[in-house]
Write a protein that holds these residues in place. Structure first.
Motif, short mmCIF file in Angstrom:
data_model
loop_
_atom_site.label_atom_id
_atom_site.label_comp_id
_atom_site.label_asym_id
_atom_site.label_seq_id
_atom_site.Cartn_x
_atom_site.Cartn_y
_atom_site.Cartn_z
N GLY A 208 32.09 32.87 46.91
CA GLY A 208 33.27 32.03 47.10
C GLY A 208 34.26 32.14 45.97
N ILE A 209 33.76 32.04 44.74
CA ILE A 209 34.65 32.02 43.58
C ILE A 209 35.33 33.36 43.35
N PHE A 210 34.58 34.45 43.51
CA PHE A 210 35.15 35.76 43.22
C PHE A 210 35.76 36.43 44.45
N ALA A 211 34.97 36.56 45.50
CA ALA A 211 35.43 37.34 46.65
C ALA A 211 36.50 36.61 47.44
N LEU A 216 42.18 35.43 49.23
CA LEU A 216 43.26 34.47 49.43
C LEU A 216 44.46 34.77 48.53
N ARG A 217 44.17 35.17 47.30
CA ARG A 217 45.26 35.49 46.37
C ARG A 217 46.06 36.69 46.85
N SER A 424 40.86 29.43 44.16
CA SER A 424 42.26 29.80 44.42
C SER A 424 43.20 28.80 43.75
N GLY A 425 42.85 27.52 43.83
CA GLY A 425 43.65 26.50 43.15
C GLY A 425 43.63 26.68 41.64
N MET A 426 42.47 27.09 41.10
CA MET A 426 42.38 27.34 39.66
C MET A 426 43.27 28.50 39.24
N GLY A 430 46.65 28.57 36.77
CA GLY A 430 46.57 29.35 35.54
C GLY A 430 45.25 29.20 34.81
N MET A 431 44.20 28.75 35.50
CA MET A 431 42.89 28.60 34.87
C MET A 431 42.07 29.89 35.05
N PRO A 432 41.43 30.37 34.01
CA PRO A 432 40.54 31.53 34.16
C PRO A 432 39.27 31.14 34.90
#
Length: 500
Positions: A208-211, A216-217, A424-426, A430-432
Motif C-alpha cells: 500500500g505505502i510503496f506500490a 496514484l501519484r 499519497s496524502g503524505m 511533502g512528507m518522506p
C-alpha cells in the motif's frame, strides 16, 4: 563457510534462475520512470511467500541491485530519474545523452555500478561477522537504543523538514501500535476486527505505502514517457568508449564505493543519500568542478558507484542488529520474519547458509547485471515505450492479488487501500515515506525492548545507561536528537529572520 560452498549454493539452478529472472525484472521496473526499486521489491514480496528463505533473499537482493542501476536509463534518456538514487546526477547523464552519447553514458554508469556493487559486497562480507560478535552481548537496553537510533537517523536524513520527518515517523509508529498490547494483553485500535489483533500485516502495508501510492501519484501527474529524437551511437563502439572512460576513473569508483557502503550502513540513509554525498565529494575534489551539472561523466561514475555500493551497505545493520538500513531492507526483514527467521547477531550462528548466500547472491547479481543491464541499455528505447495505460492497471491488479494471497483475508485489500491513500496524502504534504516505513518495522522492537528493560529495572530510567555499550548508544542517540532539535530551530528562526 568457504567460497566453494557459497558458490555451490548460489549456482544451484533454482537460485541462479531466480537471480537471473529478478535482475531482468529489476532492470525493467527501474527503467520505468516513477517505479522505484522499493516498489519493485514490494511487488515481489507476495511471490516470496512460495519460496524458501534462501531463494527469497536472493530474489530481493537481485531485484534491488539491478533496479538501482536501471533508474539511470530513464534519467539519461528522459531526464526523469527511474529511482531516487539516480536523481543526484540526472542532469549530467541527460546532457551527455543529448550530445549523441546515450549508450556510452549508460554503459559507463553500468560499469561503475557493477564495480561499486562488488566493492560493497566485499566490505559487507568482511564487516558483518565482526560486528555480529560484538552485538551478541547486547541486552534489551542496547536493542532499545539501537532501534531508537535507527528511527532517529531516519528522521535526520529523511528530508530538509524535520517536523515533516517526525510526522512521518509518528504515523508509522501509530500503525505499529495496532494489535494486542505486549505489556497488558489488551487490543489497541482494532475496532473489534479480529484480523487486526495480530497487528497490521507487513506485506499489505508495504504494498500500500510503496506500490499503490506510486500508482496514484503517477496517475495524478499524468506523466508521459515519450522519447524525442535521439541520436544513438553503435552498440559496440559505445561499450568500448565507456570502458575507456571507466578505466580512467577507477580511483573515483573505489572512493565512492567505499563511502557509499559506509553511508548505506547508516539506518535510514539509503542509496539516494549515498549518491548525493558521493556526487558532492566528487565535485569537491574534481579538477573541473564547474563542469558538474553540465554533462560531466565524472559525476555519473561517482554517483553510480556509490548508490550500488550502498545497496549492500544497507544490509549491514539489517543482518547484524535487525535494524533496516533502508526501505528495501525493511521489507527484507519482514520477509525473513515471515519465514520464521529473526535478523540479528544470532542469525550468523543459526542460519549461516542464509547469510553467506546473501553475500554470494549480491556478487552474482552484480555479475549478471553486466548482461541484463547491458541488454536493457541496448533495448532502452523500446522498454520506455511500454504504454502506461497497460502497465499501471497491471501493477494495481498484482498488488491486490498479492496482498490477499498472503493473508487470505479481504482486510489485506482494505489495508492496501487505506495505507496507499495515506501515503499519497503524505507525498502531497511533502512528507518522506522512509521514516514511516521504519516506524512500522521498528515500532514493535522499540516497544518490546523498552517494556522488558522497564520491568527489569522496575521503572528506573537510569538503568538504560548502566551498561557501557548501552551508555554509548544512548548518548549517541541523544546527540542525534539534539542535532535534530538544533536543525529544526535553525530552520524555524532562519526562516523568520529571512522573512523580515
Amino acid at each position: 563457510m568457504d567460497l566453494l560452498a557459497i558458490f555451490t549454493i548460489v549456482l544451484d539452478p533454482r537460485i541462479l534462475g531466480t537471480i537471473l529472472l529478478c535482475t531482468l525484472y529489476g532492470a525493467f521496473v527501474g527503467a520505468m520512470p516513477g517505479l522505484t526499486a522499493t516498489m519493485a521489491v514490494a511487488l515481489l514480496v507476495p511471490f516470496t511467500w512460495f519460496m524458501d528463505p534462501v531463494q527469497a533473499a536472493a530474489a530481493i537482493v537481485a531485484t534491488t541491485t539491478t533496479a538501482i542501476f536501471a533508474g539511470d536509463i530513464s534519467g539519461a534518456l528522459l531526464k526523469i530519474p527511474g529511482t531516487p538514487a539516480s536523481a543526484a546526477y540526472v542532469e549530467d547523464s541527460f546532457r551527455l545523452s543529448q550530445t549523441g552519447k546515450p549508450r556510452t553514458t549508460l554503459f559507463t554508469s553500468l560499469f561503475a555500478s557493477v564495480c561499486g556493487g562488488v566493492i560493497g559486497v566485499a566490505i559487507l562480507a568482511y564487516a558483518t561477522p565482526q560486528l555480529a560478535q560484538l552485538s551478541r552481548s547486547f541486552s534489551s537496553d542496547e536493542a532499545f537504543w539501537l532501534a531508537t537510533l535507527g528511527l532517529s537517523c531516519a528522521v535526520f536524513v529523511g528530508g530538509p523538514s524535520v517536523p515533516r520527518n517526525f510526522a512521518s515517523l509518528f504515523i508509522g509508529l501509530a500503525v505499529a501500535t495496532i494489535g494486542i498490547d505486549v505489556a497488558v494483553g489488551h487490543p489497541r485500535y482494532t475496532f473489534g476486527v479480529m484480523e487486526l489483533y495480530d497487528g497490521i500485516n507487513f506485506i499489505p502495508a508495504m504494498i500500500g505505502i510503496f506500490a499503490l501510492s506510486e500508482l496514484l501519484r503517477n496517475a495524478a501527474l499524468g506523466r508521459q514517457t515519450r522519447l524525442g529524437k535521439l541520436v544513438v551511437e553503435p552498440l559496440f563502439s559505445a561499450i568500448r568508449a565507456a570502458w575507456r572512460e571507466f578505466r580512467t576513473r577507477w580511483k573515483n569508483v573505489i572512493r565512492s564505493a567505499s563511502g557509499g557502503t559506509v553511508i548505506g550502513a547508516l539506518p535510514g540513509a539509503g542509496a539516494d543519500v549515498a549518491a548525493w554525498i558521493a556526487y558532492a565529494v566528487s565535485r569537491r575534489f574534481s579538477k573541473t568542478p564547474e563542469a558538474y551539472g553540465r554533462g560531466h561523466v565524472e559525476g555519473v561514475v561517482d554517483g553510480g558507484a556509490a548508490n550500488n555500493a550502498a545497496v549492500a551497505g544497507a544490509w549491514t545493520p539489517a543482518l547484524v542488529f535487525g535494524i533496516p538500513g533502508d526501505s528495501v531492507t525493511a521489507i527484507a526483514i519482514g520477509v525473513l520474519m515471515m519465514k520464521g527467521l529473526t535478523p540479528g547477531p544470532d542469525i550468523f550462528a543459526n542460519d549461516t547458509v542464509l547469510v553467506y548466500t546473501i553475500f554470494g547472491s549480491f556478487f552474482m547479481a552484480n555479475v549478471l547485471m553486466l548482461l541484463t543491464g547491458g541488454l536493457v541499455v541496448a533495448l532502452a528505447t523500446q522498454v520506455l515505450r511500454v504504454p502506461r495505460a497497460v502497465l499501471m492497471p497491471l501493477i494495481l491488479l498484482l498488488s491486490m492479488i498479492g496482498g490477499y494471497a498472503i493473508t487470505g483475508s479481504v482486510i489485506a485489500i482494505w489495508i492496501i487501500l487505506a495505507l496507499g491513500l495515506l501515503a499519497s496524502g503524505m507525498i502531497w504534504a511533502g512528507m518522506p515515506l522512509a521514516p514511516a516505513i521504519l516506524g512500522i518495522v521498528l515500532g514493535r522492537i522499540v516497544e518490546d525492548n523498552f517494556m522488558v528493560s522497564m520491568m527489569k529495572s522496575r521503572g528506573d530510567l537510569t538503568e538504560f545507561f548502566a551498561r557501557d555499550t548501552a551508555a554509548v548508544l544512548g548518548t549517541l542517540t541523544l546527540l542525534v536528537w539534539a542535532a535534530l532539535l538544533l536543525r529544526a530551530g535553525w530552520s524555524f528562526f532562519g526562516n523568520r529572520t529571512s522573512s523580515k
